[in-house]
Design an enzyme around this catalytic site. Sequence first.
Site, PDB file in Angstrom:
ATOM      1  N   ASP A  30     -34.021  -3.845  -3.338  1.00 34.90           N
ATOM      2  CA  ASP A  30     -35.281  -3.311  -2.829  1.00 34.90           C
ATOM      3  C   ASP A  30     -36.270  -3.203  -3.995  1.00 34.90           C
ATOM      4  O   ASP A  30     -35.925  -2.762  -5.092  1.00 34.90           O
ATOM      5  CB  ASP A  30     -35.061  -1.934  -2.192  1.00 34.90           C
ATOM      6  CG  ASP A  30     -36.229  -1.497  -1.332  1.00 34.90           C
ATOM      7  OD1 ASP A  30     -36.069  -1.432  -0.099  1.00 34.90           O
ATOM      8  OD2 ASP A  30     -37.314  -1.218  -1.896  1.00 34.90           O
ATOM      9  N   ASN A  86     -34.003   1.275   9.832  1.00 32.75           N
ATOM     10  CA  ASN A  86     -35.194   1.856  10.453  1.00 32.75           C
ATOM     11  C   ASN A  86     -35.659   0.918  11.562  1.00 32.75           C
ATOM     12  O   ASN A  86     -35.728  -0.300  11.358  1.00 32.75           O
ATOM     13  CB  ASN A  86     -36.306   2.031   9.417  1.00 32.75           C
ATOM     14  CG  ASN A  86     -35.939   3.048   8.349  1.00 32.75           C
ATOM     15  OD1 ASN A  86     -35.295   4.053   8.634  1.00 32.75           O
ATOM     16  ND2 ASN A  86     -36.340   2.789   7.111  1.00 32.75           N
ATOM     17  N   GLY A  92     -39.877   4.494  11.038  1.00 36.37           N
ATOM     18  CA  GLY A  92     -40.072   4.284   9.601  1.00 36.37           C
ATOM     19  C   GLY A  92     -39.976   2.834   9.171  1.00 36.37           C
ATOM     20  O   GLY A  92     -39.961   2.533   7.977  1.00 36.37           O
ATOM     21  N   HIS A  99     -33.329  -5.376   8.780  1.00 35.03           N
ATOM     22  CA  HIS A  99     -32.648  -5.216   7.495  1.00 35.03           C
ATOM     23  C   HIS A  99     -31.837  -3.928   7.477  1.00 35.03           C
ATOM     24  O   HIS A  99     -32.209  -2.946   8.106  1.00 35.03           O
ATOM     25  CB  HIS A  99     -33.643  -5.233   6.326  1.00 35.03           C
ATOM     26  CG  HIS A  99     -34.802  -4.299   6.493  1.00 35.03           C
ATOM     27  ND1 HIS A  99     -35.899  -4.604   7.274  1.00 35.03           N
ATOM     28  CD2 HIS A  99     -35.047  -3.059   5.986  1.00 35.03           C
ATOM     29  CE1 HIS A  99     -36.759  -3.600   7.240  1.00 35.03           C
ATOM     30  NE2 HIS A  99     -36.263  -2.637   6.470  1.00 35.03           N
TER      31      HIS A  99
END
Length: 111
Positions: A30, A86, A92, A99
Site C-alpha cells: 500500500d 472495504n 470506506g 482488494h
Amino acid sequence: MSDCLFCKIVAGDVPSDKVYEDEKILVFRDIAPKAEVHLLLIPKEHIESLNELSALEDSVVLHMMQQLPLLAAMAGIGDGYRTIINTGQRGGQVVFHLHIHLMGGGKLPGF
Ligand code: 5GP
Ligand code: ZN
C-alpha cells in the site's frame, strides 16, 4: 477498465512495489501504509467490489483466500495479521477494484 488505478497497476502502466504475482492475483505494498506491513491483494480481473464477487470464478476467490496465510508468512506476520475489505463509499472504499488489505507487524490498534 481503462480508468481503474489497480487495473493500470496490473498492466504495469502505474508502478507498484510488487511482492507477489501469479496468473490470478497481484499483491503489492500500500502506498500509504497503516501498519508496519500493509499489503493489498487484488484479483487481476477487474471487479468493483465484494458486491460483484459472483462475477469472479470460484477458483479465483478461493485462491485469493488461500494465498493470504502464505503471504502473511512471507511478509513475516504469519503469527498475527488483519484482513480488511472495504465495500462501497460508505464502507470506506476509495479504489473501486476489489482488494483485500493484509496488515500486521507491531501492535495493531483495537478494532
Ligand atoms: P480502500 O480505501 O479503497 O479500501 O483502499 C485503497 C487503498 O489503496 C488505500 O489504503 C490507499 O493507500 C491505497 N492506494 C491508493 N492509491 C495507491 C497507489 O497508487 N498505489 C498503491 N500501492 N496503493 C494505493
Ligand atoms: Zn480494475
